[in-house]
Design a protein around this motif. Structure first.
Motif, PDB file in Angstrom:
ATOM      1  N   SER A   2      29.944  38.679  34.452  1.00  0.00           N
ATOM      2  CA  SER A   2      31.166  39.120  33.782  1.00  0.00           C
ATOM      3  C   SER A   2      32.207  38.005  33.733  1.00  0.00           C
ATOM      4  O   SER A   2      32.171  37.049  34.516  1.00  0.00           O
ATOM      5  CB  SER A   2      31.754  40.338  34.510  1.00  0.00           C
ATOM      6  OG  SER A   2      32.278  39.950  35.763  1.00  0.00           O
ATOM      7  N   ALA A   3      33.126  38.151  32.798  1.00  0.00           N
ATOM      8  CA  ALA A   3      34.182  37.145  32.649  1.00  0.00           C
ATOM      9  C   ALA A   3      35.070  37.105  33.891  1.00  0.00           C
ATOM     10  O   ALA A   3      35.520  36.031  34.304  1.00  0.00           O
ATOM     11  CB  ALA A   3      35.014  37.441  31.408  1.00  0.00           C
ATOM     12  N   GLN A   4      35.303  38.268  34.499  1.00  0.00           N
ATOM     13  CA  GLN A   4      36.154  38.310  35.697  1.00  0.00           C
ATOM     14  C   GLN A   4      35.495  37.558  36.851  1.00  0.00           C
ATOM     15  O   GLN A   4      36.169  36.815  37.567  1.00  0.00           O
ATOM     16  CB  GLN A   4      36.420  39.760  36.101  1.00  0.00           C
ATOM     17  CG  GLN A   4      37.377  39.877  37.274  1.00  0.00           C
ATOM     18  CD  GLN A   4      37.701  41.317  37.626  1.00  0.00           C
ATOM     19  OE1 GLN A   4      37.110  42.230  37.072  1.00  0.00           O
ATOM     20  NE2 GLN A   4      38.615  41.506  38.547  1.00  0.00           N
ATOM     21  N   ARG A   5      34.190  37.731  37.007  1.00  0.00           N
ATOM     22  CA  ARG A   5      33.480  37.038  38.083  1.00  0.00           C
ATOM     23  C   ARG A   5      33.470  35.528  37.835  1.00  0.00           C
ATOM     24  O   ARG A   5      33.663  34.733  38.756  1.00  0.00           O
ATOM     25  CB  ARG A   5      32.062  37.573  38.184  1.00  0.00           C
ATOM     26  CG  ARG A   5      31.311  37.032  39.360  1.00  0.00           C
ATOM     27  CD  ARG A   5      29.993  37.748  39.545  1.00  0.00           C
ATOM     28  NE  ARG A   5      29.273  37.177  40.669  1.00  0.00           N
ATOM     29  CZ  ARG A   5      27.983  37.307  40.859  1.00  0.00           C
ATOM     30  NH1 ARG A   5      27.259  38.006  40.007  1.00  0.00           N
ATOM     31  NH2 ARG A   5      27.398  36.774  41.890  1.00  0.00           N
ATOM     32  N   SER A   6      33.266  35.133  36.580  1.00  0.00           N
ATOM     33  CA  SER A   6      33.276  33.712  36.240  1.00  0.00           C
ATOM     34  C   SER A   6      34.640  33.101  36.517  1.00  0.00           C
ATOM     35  O   SER A   6      34.747  31.986  37.034  1.00  0.00           O
ATOM     36  CB  SER A   6      32.923  33.522  34.761  1.00  0.00           C
ATOM     37  OG  SER A   6      31.605  33.941  34.515  1.00  0.00           O
TER      38      SER A   6
END
Length: 40
Positions: A2-6
């Protein structure tokens, strides 16, 4: 991934890199002071 994890991994990586830079500068200043007795 996910973008948040990245983004979290990017943020952590940048923070660690910045801390490394700070410790590097402190080590250089300390070494110069130990050799010369002056921080100027």
């Amino acid at each position: 991934m996910s973008a948040q994890r990245s983004f979290r991994f990017l943020w952590i990586g940048q923070t660690l890199a910045n801390l490394g830079d700070v410790f590097y500068v402190i080590a250089i200043i300390s070494a110069v002071y130990a050799v010369t007795g002056s921080a100027k």
